[in-house]
Design an enzyme around this catalytic site. Structure first.
Site, PDB file in Angstrom:
ATOM      1  N   HIS A 133       0.838  -1.196   0.000  1.00 24.90           N
ATOM      2  CA  HIS A 133       0.000   0.000   0.000  1.00 24.90           C
ATOM      3  C   HIS A 133       0.881   1.258   0.000  1.00 24.90           C
ATOM      4  CE1 HIS A 133      -2.369  -3.278   1.688  1.00 24.90           C
ATOM      5  NE2 HIS A 133      -3.456  -2.632   1.319  1.00 24.90           N
ATOM      6  N   GLY A 163      -3.177  -3.579  11.693  1.00 28.60           N
ATOM      7  CA  GLY A 163      -3.665  -4.107  10.425  1.00 28.60           C
ATOM      8  C   GLY A 163      -5.170  -4.216  10.475  1.00 28.60           C
ATOM      9  N   PRO A 164      -5.718  -4.949  11.478  1.00 28.96           N
ATOM     10  CA  PRO A 164      -7.174  -4.912  11.669  1.00 28.96           C
ATOM     11  C   PRO A 164      -7.574  -3.493  12.091  1.00 28.96           C
ATOM     12  CG  PRO A 164      -6.205  -6.816  12.789  1.00 28.96           C
ATOM     13  CD  PRO A 164      -5.077  -5.903  12.389  1.00 28.96           C
ATOM     14  N   ASP A 189      -9.463   6.779   7.441  1.00 30.84           N
ATOM     15  CA  ASP A 189     -10.919   6.706   7.437  1.00 30.84           C
ATOM     16  C   ASP A 189     -11.420   5.328   7.867  1.00 30.84           C
ATOM     17  OD1 ASP A 189     -11.370   9.345   6.424  1.00 30.84           O
ATOM     18  OD2 ASP A 189     -10.789   8.654   4.433  1.00 30.84           O
ATOM     19  N   ASN A 227      -7.951  11.705   3.703  1.00 34.38           N
ATOM     20  CA  ASN A 227      -7.658  11.762   2.264  1.00 34.38           C
ATOM     21  C   ASN A 227      -8.867  11.421   1.400  1.00 34.38           C
ATOM     22  OD1 ASN A 227      -7.833   8.911   2.178  1.00 34.38           O
ATOM     23  ND2 ASN A 227      -5.644   8.670   2.574  1.00 34.38           N
ATOM     24  N   HIS A 242      -3.977   3.087  -3.541  1.00 35.18           N
ATOM     25  CA  HIS A 242      -4.188   2.642  -2.156  1.00 35.18           C
ATOM     26  C   HIS A 242      -3.490   1.319  -1.875  1.00 35.18           C
ATOM     27  CE1 HIS A 242      -6.182   1.626   1.642  1.00 35.18           C
ATOM     28  NE2 HIS A 242      -6.298   0.418   1.124  1.00 35.18           N
ATOM     29  N   SER A 266     -21.616  -8.846  38.317  1.00 35.08           N
ATOM     30  CA  SER A 266     -21.850 -10.208  37.819  1.00 35.08           C
ATOM     31  C   SER A 266     -20.548 -10.971  37.613  1.00 35.08           C
ATOM     32  CB  SER A 266     -22.624 -10.156  36.494  1.00 35.08           C
ATOM     33  OG  SER A 266     -23.877  -9.549  36.667  1.00 35.08           O
ATOM     34  N   GLU A 320     -16.916  -4.335  25.003  1.00 37.47           N
ATOM     35  CA  GLU A 320     -16.083  -5.531  25.139  1.00 37.47           C
ATOM     36  C   GLU A 320     -14.867  -5.512  24.212  1.00 37.47           C
ATOM     37  OE1 GLU A 320     -20.308  -6.482  26.259  1.00 37.47           O
ATOM     38  OE2 GLU A 320     -19.360  -5.568  24.501  1.00 37.47           O
ATOM     39  N   ARG A 362     -21.684 -19.348  36.794  1.00 34.87           N
ATOM     40  CA  ARG A 362     -22.594 -18.544  37.604  1.00 34.87           C
ATOM     41  C   ARG A 362     -23.037 -19.336  38.833  1.00 34.87           C
ATOM     42  NH1 ARG A 362     -28.852 -17.001  36.059  1.00 34.87           N
ATOM     43  NH2 ARG A 362     -29.234 -15.572  37.792  1.00 34.87           N
TER      44      ARG A 362
END
Length: 664
Positions: free
Chosen positions: A26, A114-115, A155, A185, A260, A384, A411, A520
């Site tokens: 990229h 990356g993610p 973005d 951009n 890109h 909890s 989370e 629980r």
């Protein structure tokens, strides 16, 4: 002296060349953000290329990690141990320059990105850790922890929901040393973003309580510099909105998605070189440019000044200085092993039939007294998950001396923030939610496993045992998903003793995340010898054995261990030779040597039943195709827990009947 633009063009040239050589990558983002990077790295970033682990360095995170040639170019030019050959090996097998920046490969990479959206969230964790460590250790006249966290993001990061979770919390907590640059951009993979991303981003961040600097020309060095100065002076986290041209310098592809995620091509690179006035061949940087980029001398000077500050701090506050060093080195207290083992032995000697989530809280209470480095939290489920203990003190924007974060219903954000806390150093982070909702956070736990960092998650309400809330809240496949993740420690204890052992191992394990899975409902404590208590750490061990060689082995985890023991007692009374194996951690068991595994699960005993209120298919590797599995094959139902356990076959009667069929 080279102009700032010329120094930035060194980044553009290396980025074009690296992507072209790899024939993938990229180039657009590195070329577009090169001017911002030059100002930040040469005029503001406190770092020492000779010691990338310097505790008080500024952190830099490239959240738009696909633009990895940007950070590789910066590290190389600044004088880190990253050679021009490393850049030539971009995206090649076993190189220090993988396609996305990976923690532990090239020095100076603070986190794997990356993610999209997770880099900015890791950065929130780093800034949070800096503020908390400063509040705990700084003294009047001794600002020993004092650094900024800088982030580049695009973005895509802002479209990802996790950016909302993280940036909202950052504003609430007033993380004033967090400075983010938005690469505005207007381009993503599909093209111009206005068709799918038309948010008023500055107003969004103002609503979070951030300091927003809008409309900064991302190619004007003076404007960029002024924005950074203003950001550093403001007590709020700052978003610098930098308007850039993607692929800046490419005459025919800049400003479009064509640059890109693909090489520019030899012809366009030649045109870009001419446009930029960059007259040097591929991968060639002139000596004068290297000299102006080299940060080694300045970095050594900055670290030496900090070392002198630390010496003065240590002279005035020797106890605190020693404790800070211990924590930054990731070392446990000297008395840890002895005291932790005594706590576990005391639990075995004093039985209690309690929910394993309560056993987890008791372990926190016992271990927490020794661990000021704990940084706990929960995604709005503390009552909890039972993650608060008597020593818990909540972090607040105006008081960061505590050790507990109210993450709110976030989370994914919580888990990725914890990755940032772990990467920063000085803390042992733990968080919590219902096991079902690890699904929201799954990719951040995967990133922790990939990076080999500590991230302890308390996952409670672990099965149909949570009852009336029904299948939306009842986990089925989640335990298998965690166990199947490489380098993930997954524990599902059956009582307070196994729970404490699991916690101890999670605290000690610095090179992997740990999922602690708790019930629980109340669970009966099992009897054990001292040797069996020691064997818990092996992940699977013989809890109850037969007289002589077993003809049947029952393997169980968590709440189903009690069921297996009761069924074994009935079968034994009827003359069967039954062994019960408690297997709280399959991954720990799998790491034992072949002799131990054979001793626990003899290969010639093929009559085996696995019992777990989770997805059944996972257990075939332990029972074989000739064995049986009493587990879940569907989603749960909304009903009282005892009715559900009966409906799905988790009864002594069903285990006994299944055993008899198997032995017939």
């Amino acid at each position: 002296m080279s102009s700032r633009k010329h120094l930035a063009n060194a980044i553009r040239a290396l980025s074009m060349d690296g992507v072209q050589q790899a024939n993938s990558g990229h180039p657009g983002a590195p070329m577009g953000m090169a001017d911002i990077a030059e100002v930040l790295w040469r005029s503001h970033l406190n770092h020492n290329p000779a010691n990338p682990e310097w505790a008080d360095r500024d952190r830099f995170v490239l959240s738009n990690g696909h633009g990895s040639m940007l950070i590789y170019s910066l590290l190389h030019l600044s004088g880190y141990e990253l050679s021009i050959d490393d850049l030539k090996n971009f995206r090649q097998l076993h190189s220090k320059t993988p396609g996305h920046p990976e923690y532990g490969y090239a020095p100076g990479i603070e986190t794997t990105t990356g993610p999209l959206g997770q880099g900015i969230t890791n950065a929130v964790g780093m800034a949070l850790a800096e503020k908390a460590l400063a509040a705990q250790f700084n003294k009047e006249g001794h600002d020993i922890i004092d650094h900024f966290t800088y982030v580049f993001m695009g973005d895509g990061c802002l479209m990802e929901g996790i950016s909302h979770e993280a940036c909202s919390l950052a504003g609430t907590l007033g993380l004033g040393k967090l400075i983010a640059f938005w690469d505005d951009n207007g381009i993503s993979i599909d093209g111009h973003v206005e068709g799918w991303f038309s948010d008023d981003t500055p107003k969004r961040f103002e609503a979070y309580g951030w300091h927003v600097i809008p409309a900064v020309d991302g190619h004007d060095s003076d404007a960029i510099n002024a924005a950074i100065e203003a950001a550093k002076a403001d007590p709020r986290p700052t978003l610098i909105c930098t308007k850039t041209i993607i692929g800046f310098g490419s005459p025919n592809k800049s400003g479009s998605h064509d640059c890109h995620g693909a090489p520019l091509g030899a012809e366009e690179i030649a045109a870009a070189r001419e446009f930029l006035g960059w007259e040097h061949p591929a991968f060639e940087i002139p000596a004068d440019v290297y000299a102006e980029w080299d940060a080694k001398a300045a970095g050594a000077e900055k670290e030496a000044a900090w070392n002198a500050k630390f010496e003065a701090y240590a002279a005035a506050y020797p106890t605190e200085a020693a404790e800070l060093k211990r924590r930054l080195n990731g070392e446990l207290p000297a008395e840890w092993e002895e005291k932790a083992n005594q706590i576990i032995a005391d639990l075995q000697a004093n039985p209690a039939n309690i929910a394993s989530r309560k056993a987890s809280q008791n372990a926190l209470e016992a271990f927490g007294q020794m661990l000021p480095e704990f940084m706990g939290g929960s995604a709005d489920l503390a009552p909890s998950n039972l993650t608060m203990w008597s020593g818990s003190k909540s972090l607040e924007a105006n008081d960061f001396s505590g050790n507990y974060i109210h993450y709110g219903v976030r989370e994914f954000g919580m888990t990725a923030i914890m990755n940032g806390i772990a990467l920063h150093g000085g803390f042992v982070p733990y968080g919590a939610t219902f096991l079902m909702f690890m699904e929201y956070a799954r990719n951040a736990m995967r990133m922790a496993a990939l990076m080999k960092i500590q991230n302890i998650q308390v996952y409670t309400h672990d099965s149909i045992g949570l009852g009336e809330d029904g299948p939306t809240h009842q986990p089925v496949e989640q335990m298998a998903s965690l166990r199947l993740t490489p380098n993930m420690n997954t524990w599902r204890p059956c009582d307070q003793v196994e729970s404490a052992v699991a916690w101890k191992l999670a605290i000690e394990r610095k090179d992997a995340p740990t999922a602690l899975i708790f019930s629980r409902q109340n669970l009966a404590q099992q009897e054990r010898t001292a040797e069996q208590v020691t064997d818990i750490a092996k992940g699977g061990y013989i809890l109850k054995d037969s007289d002589g060689k077993p003809e049947l082995i029952l393997i169980a985890t968590g709440s189903e261990v009690e069921l297996a023991v009761k069924a074994a007692e009935q079968l034994t009374a009827e003359g069967k030779k039954v062994r019960v194996v408690s297997m709280p951690s399959t991954d720990a068991f799998d790491k034992q040597d072949a002799a131990y595994r054979e001793a626990v699960l003899p290969s010639d005993v093929t009559a085996r039943i696995a019992i777990e209120a989770g997805i059944a298919d996972f257990w075939y590797k332990y029972v074989g195709f000739d064995g049986r599995i009493i587990g879940m094959t569907t989603f749960g139902e909304s009903a009282p827990a005892d009715q559900l356990f009966e409906m799905f076959g988790f009864t002594v009667e069903n285990v006994v009947n299944t055993a008899k069929e198997l032995l017939a």
